[in-house]
Write a protein that holds these residues in place. Structure first.
Motif, PDB file in Angstrom:
ATOM      1  N   THR A  50       0.659  -1.349  -0.021  1.00  0.00           N
ATOM      2  CA  THR A  50       0.031   0.067   0.076  1.00  0.00           C
ATOM      3  C   THR A  50       0.872   1.140   0.093  1.00  0.00           C
ATOM      4  OG1 THR A  50      -1.474  -1.252   1.368  1.00  0.00           O
ATOM      5  CG2 THR A  50      -1.988   1.136   1.151  1.00  0.00           C
TER       6      THR A  50
ATOM      7  N   ILE B  27       2.014   1.919  -3.326  1.00  0.00           N
ATOM      8  CA  ILE B  27       0.914   2.545  -4.136  1.00  0.00           C
ATOM      9  C   ILE B  27       0.755   4.093  -3.951  1.00  0.00           C
ATOM     10  CG2 ILE B  27      -1.433   2.698  -4.655  1.00  0.00           C
ATOM     11  CD1 ILE B  27      -1.602  -0.400  -4.292  1.00  0.00           C
TER      12      ILE B  27
ATOM     13  N   GLU C 121      -7.270   3.758  -0.849  1.00  0.00           N
ATOM     14  CA  GLU C 121      -6.240   2.944  -1.004  1.00  0.00           C
ATOM     15  C   GLU C 121      -5.551   2.343   0.274  1.00  0.00           C
ATOM     16  OE1 GLU C 121      -6.476   5.714  -2.561  1.00  0.00           O
ATOM     17  OE2 GLU C 121      -5.898   5.496  -4.476  1.00  0.00           O
TER      18      GLU C 121
END
Ligand code: SF4
Length: 236
Positions: free
Chosen positions: A141, A144, A184
């Motif tokens: 994560t 990202i 996200e």
């Protein structure tokens, strides 16, 4: 291992000045101002590193009064990238001794190293707060969201900071773990809170005010309720 710790003291409020040592960053985060406005350089001037002499002149020109003055050494860049950043911290901290002022610092923590941490731990109440902007518990994560930085490195350095601070019985710097809730990362905010709360043996809270990005307020509230976590990010 659990260590004791004190987080941010809400009494540190008042006037502030933002000094940006650099607008370069080693990360390219999806929620960064430059990404949100869709331009590489929101200042509309060439990116750069502030000359140390300019920095000194700004600090020398500050006026102090009865209201606390926060000297925020960051904005749209990662200050740790500046080769003179340690010198800047030293200069500013020495200038504000006995003044009603303090340094405030946000960092993505991915460039922290032991030398810098050891130095920051000598600054006492000149640096009462550091905010570690992490926004993720899982490495994938973080990759990202905070494109370009290593979460493993950030966690390792923050743990070193916390342990050294504990060993030295320091009151300052206090600290905030920043986690901006986004689509996200919304499924791991509870794990994030538990991970750090377990490590520091203290409540870690998430603030609705800090939750922005691409979630509307209703969704943010739902996420917090579903995860059974606090509505505020920092403790007293
Ligand atoms: S670390 Fe901060 S300044 Fe750098 S890209 Fe991310 S949000 Fe922007």
């Amino acid at each position: 291992m659990k260590i004791g710790g004190m987080m941010w003291d809400k009494n540190y409020k008042g006037r502030y000045i933002l000094i940006e040592p650099t607008d370069y960053c080693n990360c390219n985060c999806i929620m960064c101002t430059r990404e949100l406005v869709g331009v590489e350089n929101p200042h509309n001037t060439p990116k750069g590193f502030m000359d140390f002499e300019v920095f000194k002149a700004i600090i020398d020109g500050l006026e102090f009064g009865s209201e606390p003055l926060a000297i925020k050494l960051f904005w749209i860049g990662e200050s740790m990238l500046h080769p003179d950043f340690k010198k800047m911290l030293k200069y500013a901290s020495e200038k504000i001794v006995d003044k009603n002022a303090y340094i405030d610092l946000h960092t993505n923590a991915t460039l922290l190293n032991k030398e810098m941490i050891d130095f920051m731990l000598t600054l006492g109440n000149a640096l009462p707060r550091i905010t570690f902007s992490l926004d993720a518990q899982k490495k994938c994560t973080h990759e990202i969201i905070r494109r370009g930085g290593s979460l493993d490195h950030a966690k390792e350095q923050i743990k070193y900071f916390l342990l050294e601070r504990e060993k030295k019985h320091l009151l300052f710097p206090r600290f905030i773990f920043q986690f901006i809730i986004m689509e996200e990362n919304k499924d791991e905010c509870n794990d994030f809170v538990k991970y750090w709360a377990d490590f520091i043996n203290e409540n870690v809270k998430i603030s609705l005010d800090e939750a922005w990005g691409n979630l509307n307020k209703e969704t943010r509230k739902k996420v917090l309720e579903e995860n059974g976590i606090y509505e505020e990010f920092y403790g007293n």
